[in-house]
Scaffold this active site. Sequence first.
Site, PDB file in Angstrom:
ATOM      1  N   GLU A  62       0.387  -1.159  -0.077  1.00  0.00           N
ATOM      2  CA  GLU A  62       0.241  -0.043  -0.126  1.00  0.00           C
ATOM      3  C   GLU A  62       0.566   1.612  -0.254  1.00  0.00           C
ATOM      4  OE1 GLU A  62      -0.342  -2.578   1.514  1.00  0.00           O
ATOM      5  OE2 GLU A  62      -2.126  -2.762   2.476  1.00  0.00           O
ATOM      6  N   CYS A  96       0.124   1.659   7.176  1.00  0.00           N
ATOM      7  CA  CYS A  96      -0.247   2.224   6.067  1.00  0.00           C
ATOM      8  C   CYS A  96      -2.057   2.627   6.600  1.00  0.00           C
ATOM      9  CB  CYS A  96      -1.210   0.627   4.826  1.00  0.00           C
ATOM     10  SG  CYS A  96       0.997  -0.097   4.463  1.00  0.00           S
TER      11      CYS A  96
HETATM   12 ZN   LIG Z   1       1.592  -1.872   6.002  1.00  0.00          ZN
END
Ligand SMILES: [Zn+2]
Length: 138
Positions: A62, A96
Amino acid sequence: MTSAHDRAMVERLRATAEEAMRRAYAPYSGFRVGAALLGRDGGVFPGCNVENAGYSSTICAERTAVTSAVVRGVRELELLVLVTESDEPTPPCGVCRQVLVEFAPDLPVISFAGGREARWNLAELLPHPFTPASLGRV
Ligand SMILES: [Zn+2]
């Protein structure tokens, strides 16, 4: 539901994420992840996890996708699609989520794995986020 969420677009992002997953560098965890971010400009930004012998230096799919978008001048993000080889679709990790909320607090997330599909919204995954507003920067 906007055109960004049309099935054809989701499938396009899924194919991009699957291709990225095949390029993942995950010799330590063996957990390969592919990501595809759709920018508001229509650009698609792939990402894969890149692990490191110094484990904390590892970066998730990500975040590689986010950095790919930002380096191309795209900061408005419409949709994130993830692909893993696990039995169940996985959401982004906490780190993330924090990186994504900087650019798209309400980002839709679709995750594919094990023949299943899961959908979330980043606001659901990261309630009470720390944002630029937290620093008084908005
Ligand atoms: Zn991550």
